[in-house]
Write an enzyme that holds these catalytic residues in place. Structure first.
Site, PDB file in Angstrom:
ATOM      1  N   PRO A  61      40.603  37.859  40.429  1.00 13.68           N
ATOM      2  CA  PRO A  61      41.818  37.066  40.510  1.00 13.68           C
ATOM      3  C   PRO A  61      42.789  37.488  41.598  1.00 13.68           C
ATOM      4  CG  PRO A  61      41.809  38.451  38.546  1.00 13.68           C
ATOM      5  CD  PRO A  61      40.439  38.516  39.132  1.00 13.68           C
ATOM      6  N   ALA A 115      42.412  42.677  39.182  1.00  8.22           N
ATOM      7  CA  ALA A 115      43.111  43.159  37.974  1.00  8.22           C
ATOM      8  C   ALA A 115      42.175  43.268  36.770  1.00  8.22           C
ATOM      9  CB  ALA A 115      44.278  42.236  37.650  1.00  8.22           C
ATOM     10  N   HIS A 169      40.655  46.614  35.480  1.00 11.17           N
ATOM     11  CA  HIS A 169      41.395  47.532  34.614  1.00 11.17           C
ATOM     12  C   HIS A 169      41.500  47.053  33.165  1.00 11.17           C
ATOM     13  CE1 HIS A 169      42.321  48.749  38.640  1.00 11.17           C
ATOM     14  NE2 HIS A 169      43.107  47.708  38.850  1.00 11.17           N
ATOM     15  N   ASP A 184      30.384  44.709  30.264  1.00 12.61           N
ATOM     16  CA  ASP A 184      29.199  44.393  29.460  1.00 12.61           C
ATOM     17  C   ASP A 184      28.219  43.503  30.225  1.00 12.61           C
ATOM     18  OD1 ASP A 184      30.134  45.880  27.340  1.00 12.61           O
ATOM     19  OD2 ASP A 184      30.859  44.175  26.184  1.00 12.61           O
ATOM     20  N   GLU A 207      31.470  49.081  43.245  1.00 10.51           N
ATOM     21  CA  GLU A 207      32.840  48.585  43.100  1.00 10.51           C
ATOM     22  C   GLU A 207      33.612  48.770  44.404  1.00 10.51           C
ATOM     23  OE1 GLU A 207      35.302  50.949  40.421  1.00 10.51           O
ATOM     24  OE2 GLU A 207      36.333  49.123  39.796  1.00 10.51           O
ATOM     25  N   SER A 233      42.919  48.275  48.244  1.00 13.49           N
ATOM     26  CA  SER A 233      43.966  49.306  48.237  1.00 13.49           C
ATOM     27  C   SER A 233      43.416  50.569  47.571  1.00 13.49           C
ATOM     28  CB  SER A 233      45.188  48.796  47.460  1.00 13.49           C
ATOM     29  OG  SER A 233      44.843  48.586  46.102  1.00 13.49           O
ATOM     30  N   ARG A 289      48.351  54.320  43.225  1.00 11.06           N
ATOM     31  CA  ARG A 289      49.273  53.279  42.761  1.00 11.06           C
ATOM     32  C   ARG A 289      49.660  53.535  41.295  1.00 11.06           C
ATOM     33  NH1 ARG A 289      47.003  47.583  44.515  1.00 11.06           N
ATOM     34  NH2 ARG A 289      49.142  47.012  43.931  1.00 11.06           N
ATOM     35  N   ARG A 336      46.079  51.444  37.127  1.00 14.54           N
ATOM     36  CA  ARG A 336      45.015  51.013  38.051  1.00 14.54           C
ATOM     37  C   ARG A 336      43.915  52.062  38.205  1.00 14.54           C
ATOM     38  NH1 ARG A 336      47.129  46.236  40.445  1.00 14.54           N
ATOM     39  NH2 ARG A 336      49.402  46.329  40.458  1.00 14.54           N
TER      40      ARG A 336
HETATM   41  O1  CA2 Z   1      42.958  46.879  45.802  1.00  9.24           O
HETATM   42  C1  CA2 Z   1      42.261  45.991  45.297  1.00  9.24           C
HETATM   43  O2  CA2 Z   1      41.327  45.443  45.883  1.00  9.24           O
HETATM   44  C2  CA2 Z   1      42.623  45.486  43.899  1.00  9.24           C
HETATM   45  O3  CA2 Z   1      41.411  45.185  43.234  1.00  9.24           O
HETATM   46  C3  CA2 Z   1      43.440  44.226  44.099  1.00  9.24           C
HETATM   47  C4  CA2 Z   1      43.963  43.643  42.798  1.00  9.24           C
HETATM   48  C5  CA2 Z   1      44.652  44.711  41.945  1.00  9.24           C
HETATM   49  O4  CA2 Z   1      45.007  44.175  40.680  1.00  9.24           O
HETATM   50  C6  CA2 Z   1      43.763  45.925  41.744  1.00  9.24           C
HETATM   51  O5  CA2 Z   1      44.474  46.887  40.996  1.00  9.24           O
HETATM   52  C7  CA2 Z   1      43.361  46.511  43.074  1.00  9.24           C
HETATM   53  C8  CA2 Z   1      44.959  42.529  43.055  1.00  9.24           C
HETATM   54  C9  CA2 Z   1      44.505  41.475  44.007  1.00  9.24           C
HETATM   55  C10 CA2 Z   1      45.683  40.620  44.290  1.00  9.24           C
HETATM   56  O6  CA2 Z   1      45.742  40.359  45.647  1.00  9.24           O
HETATM   57  C11 CA2 Z   1      46.902  39.831  46.110  1.00  9.24           C
HETATM   58  C12 CA2 Z   1      46.861  39.392  47.397  1.00  9.24           C
HETATM   59  C13 CA2 Z   1      47.999  38.853  47.963  1.00  9.24           C
HETATM   60  C14 CA2 Z   1      49.168  38.763  47.236  1.00  9.24           C
HETATM   61  C15 CA2 Z   1      49.192  39.213  45.938  1.00  9.24           C
HETATM   62  C16 CA2 Z   1      48.047  39.756  45.372  1.00  9.24           C
END
Ligand code: CA2
Length: 147
Positions: A9, A76, A79, A86, A97, A101, A106, A110
């Protein structure tokens, strides 16, 4: 060698908001990088993105018998989702994986990744390059070069 790349997402919003965390490049840029790297590595990559947990579970199940490896950034849902964990365990397709970031630097929530528990390894904090590293690892692992 067929690799399925799954993105969770909000990754479709890349480049639109939060450039300080995820950079300025867009989701279209990410897809084009992945396809270009796949060509260079001599693998076939299919890319799937969904904002819905069940759709990701469905895609993992459909990968059974079709794909040799999975690269997953469950975003997200990494987490929170035991269902994705599963599904990865059920299909037993070697998975890696990726997080764009550095999730270790963070918020504490996370640091836990359910999806990661079904993965051979994780690349975190390398930006888009993490996807290339994940495909490279899987290619070598699947061809027996990496243990
Ligand atoms: O660092 C990553 O790739 C994450 O999987 C990105 C997820 C975050 O919930 C994970 O903890 C780490 C969030 C992706 C959301 O991406 C956005 C992009 C632009 C603006 C807002 C969110």
């Amino acid at each position: 060698m067929r690799i399925l790349v799954i993105n969770g997402p909000n990754l479709n919003m890349l480049g639109v908001r939060e450039p300080d965390v995820y950079g300025r490049r867009t989701y279209a840029d990410l897809k084009s990088d992945i396809l270009c790297w796949a060509r260079e590595l001599g693998v076939t990559a299919d890319i799937f993105q969904s904002n819905h947990e069940g759709a990701i579970v469905d895609r993992i199940q459909e990968a059974y018998g079709v794909f040799d490896g999975i690269v997953i950034n469950a975003a997200a849902y990494s987490h929170t989702s035991v269902a994705i964990l599963d599904a990865l365990r059920a299909v037993r397709i070697p998975a890696v994986e990726v997080h764009i970031s550095d999730v270790t630097k963070r918020e504490p929530f996370r640091r836990l990744s359910y999806a990661g528990m079904a993965c051979l390894r994780a690349y975190s904090g390398l930006g888009f390059e993490g996807y290339r590293q994940a495909m490279l690892f899987l290619r070598d692992y699947l061809s027996g070069k990496e243990g």
